[in-house]
Write a protein that holds these residues in place. Structure first.
Motif, mmCIF file in Angstrom:
data_model
loop_
_atom_site.group_PDB
_atom_site.id
_atom_site.type_symbol
_atom_site.label_atom_id
_atom_site.label_comp_id
_atom_site.label_asym_id
_atom_site.label_seq_id
_atom_site.Cartn_x
_atom_site.Cartn_y
_atom_site.Cartn_z
ATOM 1 N N MET A 53 -4.776 -31.052 17.397
ATOM 2 C CA MET A 53 -6.027 -31.776 17.602
ATOM 3 C C MET A 53 -6.499 -32.355 16.274
ATOM 4 O O MET A 53 -6.959 -33.499 16.207
ATOM 5 C CB MET A 53 -7.109 -30.863 18.191
ATOM 6 C CG MET A 53 -8.481 -31.536 18.352
ATOM 7 S SD MET A 53 -8.446 -33.025 19.378
ATOM 8 C CE MET A 53 -8.318 -32.296 21.017
ATOM 9 N N ALA A 54 -6.383 -31.583 15.216
ATOM 10 C CA ALA A 54 -6.777 -32.087 13.899
ATOM 11 C C ALA A 54 -5.900 -33.268 13.492
ATOM 12 O O ALA A 54 -6.371 -34.233 12.892
ATOM 13 C CB ALA A 54 -6.684 -30.976 12.862
ATOM 14 N N GLY A 55 -4.610 -33.193 13.847
ATOM 15 C CA GLY A 55 -3.695 -34.285 13.543
ATOM 16 C C GLY A 55 -2.898 -34.071 12.272
ATOM 17 O O GLY A 55 -3.453 -33.707 11.230
ATOM 18 N N GLY A 96 -4.471 -37.779 14.463
ATOM 19 C CA GLY A 96 -4.592 -36.926 15.634
ATOM 20 C C GLY A 96 -4.993 -37.776 16.827
ATOM 21 O O GLY A 96 -5.003 -39.007 16.752
ATOM 22 N N PRO A 97 -5.352 -37.173 17.929
ATOM 23 C CA PRO A 97 -5.713 -37.924 19.141
ATOM 24 C C PRO A 97 -7.130 -38.475 19.163
ATOM 25 O O PRO A 97 -7.462 -39.295 20.024
ATOM 26 C CB PRO A 97 -5.514 -36.888 20.256
ATOM 27 C CG PRO A 97 -5.792 -35.578 19.585
ATOM 28 C CD PRO A 97 -5.269 -35.723 18.183
ATOM 29 N N GLY A 98 -7.990 -38.054 18.249
ATOM 30 C CA GLY A 98 -9.405 -38.393 18.325
ATOM 31 C C GLY A 98 -9.718 -39.878 18.281
ATOM 32 O O GLY A 98 -10.469 -40.398 19.116
ATOM 33 N N LEU A 99 -9.173 -40.586 17.312
ATOM 34 C CA LEU A 99 -9.508 -41.996 17.141
ATOM 35 C C LEU A 99 -8.994 -42.842 18.298
ATOM 36 O O LEU A 99 -9.715 -43.715 18.813
ATOM 37 C CB LEU A 99 -8.955 -42.503 15.804
ATOM 38 C CG LEU A 99 -9.311 -43.939 15.431
ATOM 39 C CD1 LEU A 99 -10.821 -44.154 15.436
ATOM 40 C CD2 LEU A 99 -8.738 -44.288 14.047
ATOM 41 N N SER A 100 -7.764 -42.608 18.735
ATOM 42 C CA SER A 100 -7.228 -43.390 19.853
ATOM 43 C C SER A 100 -7.977 -43.064 21.144
ATOM 44 O O SER A 100 -8.138 -43.928 22.017
ATOM 45 C CB SER A 100 -5.725 -43.142 20.022
ATOM 46 O OG SER A 100 -5.449 -41.794 20.330
ATOM 47 N N GLN A 251 2.646 -41.613 16.560
ATOM 48 C CA GLN A 251 2.704 -42.348 17.820
ATOM 49 C C GLN A 251 2.369 -41.449 19.006
ATOM 50 O O GLN A 251 1.636 -41.847 19.913
ATOM 51 C CB GLN A 251 4.102 -42.956 18.005
ATOM 52 C CG GLN A 251 4.244 -43.784 19.273
ATOM 53 C CD GLN A 251 5.614 -44.436 19.401
ATOM 54 O OE1 GLN A 251 6.416 -44.427 18.478
ATOM 55 N NE2 GLN A 251 5.893 -44.998 20.553
ATOM 56 N N SER A 252 2.886 -40.233 18.989
ATOM 57 C CA SER A 252 2.608 -39.294 20.073
ATOM 58 C C SER A 252 1.151 -38.867 20.065
ATOM 59 O O SER A 252 0.530 -38.712 21.121
ATOM 60 C CB SER A 252 3.517 -38.071 19.950
ATOM 61 O OG SER A 252 4.888 -38.442 20.087
ATOM 62 N N ALA A 253 0.584 -38.660 18.889
ATOM 63 C CA ALA A 253 -0.822 -38.262 18.788
ATOM 64 C C ALA A 253 -1.732 -39.352 19.340
ATOM 65 O O ALA A 253 -2.723 -39.066 20.037
ATOM 66 C CB ALA A 253 -1.180 -37.961 17.330
#
Length: 272
Positions: A53-55, A96-100, A251-253
């Motif tokens: 989650m943090a990335g 991480g996933p947050g921005l996308s 890319q996966s994140a």
């Protein structure tokens, strides 16, 4: 002599161009902003869990382009335009996933909505660290208490609209995963009760399929769904890892963030 002069001028031009280009593509500055919109228009999303989650993905130009309608609460408790890395749990924090997630949510949001991300994930942390509000040596923090304090601060300006959770690598062993359903369910209730938002959407991410324990751990998340309202799970199939075979590549994140957003949109539609 003329040849040397020409080379020096060319070199100076290239240096100036490259420096300017890097400054445009890879912003070095963090842009702190003030909040001047109604609380109901500032949608807050809490990002918690451990390192995926943090990335840990490598930051690329697309990850550093800011949008004035996507903010994050920085280390100092100020709102700034979100640019990766938005987490700061460890020096290795990356994409991480947050921005996308926020970018995808913004695509279908009303034009006057601003999204605020509250990054609180702590790399390597187990469910017990969170549930028992214990000190976590790796990040020198109390992840749960830190989450409570930062979210309370954010709620002065906005409205909590969802919680994103990605954690489990630290609890995927046969001994630990047996109690995961009970512990995670308790943590969900604990956070919701504290903020008096008993039905706020809570979305968990599966362990990626390249994790050797994923096939035995992920079914626990679906057990939680059976008896927890407004809880759903994001699939983590077809992702690729960094060389450590633990962390998602950039890319996966980003794709994971989009999946969180699509799941959140579906949950919001069902509420209406």
């Amino acid at each position: 002599m003329k040849y040397r002069t020409f080379n020096l001028i060319l070199l100076l031009f290239l240096c100036t161009y490259l420096c300017y280009g890097q400054e445009k593509v890879f912003p070095k500055t963090r842009e702190v902003v003030s909040i001047n919109i109604p609380k109901e228009k500032f949608h807050l999303y809490l990002l918690i869990g451990q390192s995926n989650m943090a990335g840990r993905g490598t930051v690329e130009p697309q990850d550093t382009l800011g949008n004035s309608k996507i903010l994050c609460l920085n280390r100092d408790g100020d709102w700034e335009i979100a640019k990766d890395p938005i987490h700061f749990d460890k020096p290795v924090a990356g994409v991480g996933p947050g921005l996308s997630f926020a970018r995808e949510m913004l695509k279908t949001a009303d034009k006057d909505i601003v999204i605020g991300l509250i990054p609180c994930a702590a790399g390597g942390s187990s469910i017990d660290i969170w549930l028992q509000d214990r000190f976590w040596e790796q990040t020198k923090t109390y992840p749960y208490n830190n989450t409570i304090l930062r979210t309370k601060l954010a709620l002065k300006d906005g409205t909590l609209k969802g919680i994103l959770w990605h954690q489990g690598e630290a609890d995927s062993s046969p001994q630990k995963r047996e109690l995961y359903v009970q512990k995670c369910t308790q943590l969900i209730k604990k956070i919701r009760y504290f903020f008096k938002c008993l039905d706020v959407p809570f979305i968990a991410g599966e362990l990626p399929s390249f994790n050797k324990n994923a096939k035995d751990f992920n079914p626990r998340l679906y057990e939680i769904k059976k008896h927890t309202i407004n809880f759903d799970i994001v699939p983590s199939d077809a992702f690729t890892s960094l060389p450590d075979n633990v962390h998602l590549d950039a890319q996966s994140a980003r794709e994971l963030g989009k999946r969180y957003a699509n799941k959140m949109k579906n949950m919001n539609r069902h509420e209406k």
